[in-house]
Design a protein around this motif. Structure first.
Motif, PDB file in Angstrom:
ATOM      1  N   ASP A 176      37.254  34.564  48.370  1.00 47.51           N
ATOM      2  CA  ASP A 176      38.150  35.551  47.769  1.00 47.51           C
ATOM      3  C   ASP A 176      38.446  35.293  46.298  1.00 47.51           C
ATOM      4  O   ASP A 176      39.523  35.620  45.793  1.00 47.51           O
ATOM      5  N   THR A 178      38.349  36.022  42.476  1.00 42.31           N
ATOM      6  CA  THR A 178      38.246  37.271  41.717  1.00 42.31           C
ATOM      7  C   THR A 178      37.446  37.047  40.438  1.00 42.31           C
ATOM      8  O   THR A 178      37.296  35.911  39.971  1.00 42.31           O
ATOM      9  N   ALA A 179      36.976  38.161  39.878  1.00 41.71           N
ATOM     10  CA  ALA A 179      36.245  38.087  38.612  1.00 41.71           C
ATOM     11  C   ALA A 179      37.127  37.463  37.527  1.00 41.71           C
ATOM     12  O   ALA A 179      36.658  36.638  36.725  1.00 41.71           O
ATOM     13  N   GLU A 181      39.463  35.285  37.859  1.00 38.75           N
ATOM     14  CA  GLU A 181      39.556  33.826  38.055  1.00 38.75           C
ATOM     15  C   GLU A 181      38.301  33.122  37.545  1.00 38.75           C
ATOM     16  O   GLU A 181      38.377  32.037  36.969  1.00 38.75           O
ATOM     17  N   VAL A 201      31.594  40.042  41.355  1.00 45.15           N
ATOM     18  CA  VAL A 201      31.584  38.876  42.243  1.00 45.15           C
ATOM     19  C   VAL A 201      30.819  39.249  43.504  1.00 45.15           C
ATOM     20  O   VAL A 201      31.171  40.227  44.173  1.00 45.15           O
ATOM     21  N   LYS A 203      29.189  38.624  47.395  1.00 44.51           N
ATOM     22  CA  LYS A 203      29.611  38.023  48.671  1.00 44.51           C
ATOM     23  C   LYS A 203      28.426  37.338  49.322  1.00 44.51           C
ATOM     24  O   LYS A 203      27.336  37.919  49.330  1.00 44.51           O
ATOM     25  N   TYR A 207      28.048  35.288  40.921  1.00 43.44           N
ATOM     26  CA  TYR A 207      28.809  35.996  39.890  1.00 43.44           C
ATOM     27  C   TYR A 207      27.879  36.370  38.754  1.00 43.44           C
ATOM     28  O   TYR A 207      27.008  35.580  38.369  1.00 43.44           O
TER      29      TYR A 207
END
Lengths: 320, 320
Positions: A176, A178-179, A181, A201, A203, A207
Motif C-alpha cells: 500500500d 503511495t506514489a 511516499e 505504483v 501491484k 514504480y
C-alpha cells in the motif's frame, strides 16, 4: 515474484525539416507503436518541448525531432522500432539506435539482441558494439550508419542500480505504498524543483515516474524485488553528479553508468563516485554517429559471508 | 568463435556395500552414460582408486563409491544423471548432487537449471540453492535430501577463471600448440609431480587434462577464446593455496572459488588471494548433506578505459 526490470531502449531521430513528432503525429500512432512491443500507455504529461508517456512497461518520450522509448519485462521493443520505420518510411529518419542490456533472466526473453538487430538490418544499415565484459554487466548498442552526426551538446545519462540495499528494498516492497511516499523516499521533489511529475505504483510492487521541465527530462523505473532488484534512471541531467545522492538512498551492491557525449566522464567519475565502490569495467567508444559513449560498472567489495539463497518452487519455475 | 566453456557438474555417491563403480561396471556403461549428455569418451587413465575419462566435453571420474562428471558446451548433463538413476535404481544411490554455473550465453542452452532439477525431482527429493548474486557470477547447486552425511574430510575445490589476460589468451589460442607446450605453460609437471596425465588439444583451440596420483585428482578445461575465455580447475587438492600460481599464469579479470568442506576458506582466502583482487560475492552454506559450501567471486578493479567490442556477424548470430 520474478520480474525482468532490465530494459531495451530505442532512439529514433527524424529529419526535422520533414516533420515534428510532437505536433504532426496523433496519440493513436503512439498507442499503436507501444502496442507493437506488447505494452500500453498509462498516462502522459507534456510541455512545449516534449510529451512523456508512462507505459505499462516503462516510458516513451517524444520531442519535435526524436523519440526515446524504454521498455522492460518481456516486451519486444524492436517491433515498435520496426513499426515506426514501416509507417513513416526510412527517408524521414535521420538516425535509429537500439540498445539492450544483459538481462537477469536472458533465457526467458522472447528474443536475443542478435535476433533484434537482424530484424533491424532489414530496414537500416548499422553497426553494433558491446560495452562491458560478457561475463559481467554489459550493454549492446546498435546504431545506424549514415551521415547523421550528433551534436556534442546532445548529452544523456543512465544510472542503473542492482541489488539495492535492505532499507530501500524493504521500503519499496512494502504494501500500500503511495506514489507520494516513493517520491519522498527518492527525494525527487527536493531534487527536481518545478518538474512536472507523472508516476505510477504497480501491484504488488514496482514504480515508474516520468518528469519534465522545459527541455530537461528524467525517468525512473523501480523493480524492488529482492535478489533481482533493479532501479534505472535515464535523463539529460548529469546523473554522474547526482550519483552520490541516489547511491546513498538505494545502496546498491552494483551499478552501471552510461553516458552519451559526456566528455568529462572520467573526471566526473573521480569526483562523484564514492570511494567504497570499485570499477570492474570501464569502456569508451566514439561511434560513427558522433556519440561518445562511456560505460562503467561499479561494485561494492564484500567483506562478510552471506548465506546461499534457498530456491523455492516459484523461483525454480519462473526464474531459472 | 563462440564456445560455452561454463560447465554443469554432477556427483553421484553409491552405497558402497552394494557395489563398486570402479570394479563392477563395464566401460560400455560409461560410454552410454556420457552419450546421454551428447558427449563421448576420448581416452582414459586409471589407478587402483580411480578411473578418469577425458571427454569430448570435459571429464568423468569414477571411484569405488562415486562418480564425478563435468560437461561444458551445450551438453545436457542431467540426462546422464537420469540414465544412471534409471539403470542402477535409486536404492543403490546414497547421494545425487547437480550443479550448474551461470553461462556466458544462457539463451543458447538447451535447458535451464530449473528445467534440469524438475527432471531430477521425478527421481529424487532434493533442495536447490543459489551461491552468488543473480546479476553476477553464481552457481546453482541441487542436492538430494536423505540421510546421507558427507565426511568432513571429503574436501573438493573449484577455481574458475574468466577473461584471462592477453599473454595467456594469445599463447593458448596460438595454432599448432601441443599438449606438452600447454602443460609447460600451465607449469603442471613442476607442480603435480608423479601424477599420471591424460590431455587433449582441441581444434581450433581448447584444452582438457585429467590427472591422478593415488587418491588425488585434478582436471583442467581451457576455453581460451577472447571475450569469452574461461579456465576451470577442479580438484581434491587445495586450490585456494594454489590460486596465486594459477592467477599469475592466467591473469584473469575475474575468478570464482568454490569449495566443499573447506572449513578454513576464509583464512585461506586471506592468506592466498592476491590483494589486487577484490571480492564481489562471498557466500557460505551448510547443506543438509553435511557439505559446507563456500563460494567467492573476485574481480580485478579497472583503472583504464578500454574500447567497446565491435560485433561482427558471426558473433551476432551465434553469441547474442
Amino acid at each position: 515474484m520474478f520480474f525482468e526490470g532490465s530494459e531495451k531502449k530505442a532512439t529514433i531521430i527524424v529529419e526535422r525539416d520533414q516533420l515534428s513528432l510532437l505536433t504532426d503525429i496523433a496519440d493513436e500512432f503512439w498507442q499503436q507503436l507501444v502496442q507493437c512491443a506488447d505494452a500500453h500507455i498509462l498516462s502522459s504529461i507534456e510541455n512545449m518541448h516534449c510529451k512523456a508517456f508512462l507505459l505499462s512497461e516503462s516510458s516513451l518520450f517524444v520531442w519535435h525531432d526524436r523519440l526515446l522509448i524504454i521498455t522492460c519485462g518481456n516486451t519486444r521493443l524492436v517491433r515498435s522500432v520496426e513499426y515506426f520505420i514501416q509507417q513513416m518510411g526510412v527517408d524521414c529518419i535521420a538516425q535509429v539506435s537500439y540498445q539492450r542490456k544483459n538481462e537477469y533472466f536472458a533465457h526467458a526473453q522472447p528474443s536475443t539482441f542478435g535476433d533484434d538487430i537482424k530484424l533491424l538490418a532489414r530496414h537500416v544499415t548499422g553497426k553494433a558494439h558491446r560495452f562491458g565484459e560478457l561475463d559481467s554487466h554489459h550493454n549492446y548498442i546498435f546504431h545506424q550508419q549514415n551521415d547523421f552526426q550528433a551534436l556534442e551538446s546532445d548529452k544523456t545519462y543512465e544510472l542503473l542500480a542492482y541489488q539495492i540495499g535492505e532499507i530501500a528494498s524493504k521500503k519499496l516492497t512494502s504494501s500500500d505504498l503511495t506514489a507520494a511516499e516513493i517520491r519522498a523516499f527518492l527525494q525527487l521533489e527536493e531534487l527536481f524543483i518545478d518538474f512536472v511529475f507523472d508516476d505510477f505504483v504497480f501491484k504488488p510492487y514496482g514504480y515508474s515516474i516520468n518528469a519534465i521541465k522545459d527541455k530537461q527530462y528524467f525517468t525512473i523505473h523501480v523493480t524492488p524485488q529482492e535478489h533481482s532488484s533493479y532501479v534505472s534512471i535515464e535523463s539529460n541531467i548529469n546523473l554522474i553528479a547526482l550519483a552520490p545522492m541516489f547511491l546513498k538512498i538505494l545502496a546498491p551492491k552494483s551499478f552501471d553508468l552510461l553516458s552519451f557525449n559526456e566528455f568529462e566522464f572520467s573526471d566526473l567519475a573521480s569526483e562523484y563516485i564514492p570511494e567504497n565502490y570499485v570499477a570492474t569495467s570501464l569502456v569508451q567508444q566514439h561511434l560513427s554517429n558522433n556519440y561518445f559513449v562511456c560505460f562503467a560498472n561499479y561494485i561494492l567489495p564484500q567483506q562478510h559471508f552471506m548465506q546461499a539463497k534457498a530456491l523455492d518452487s516459484v523461483e525454480q519455475s519462473h526464474a531459472l
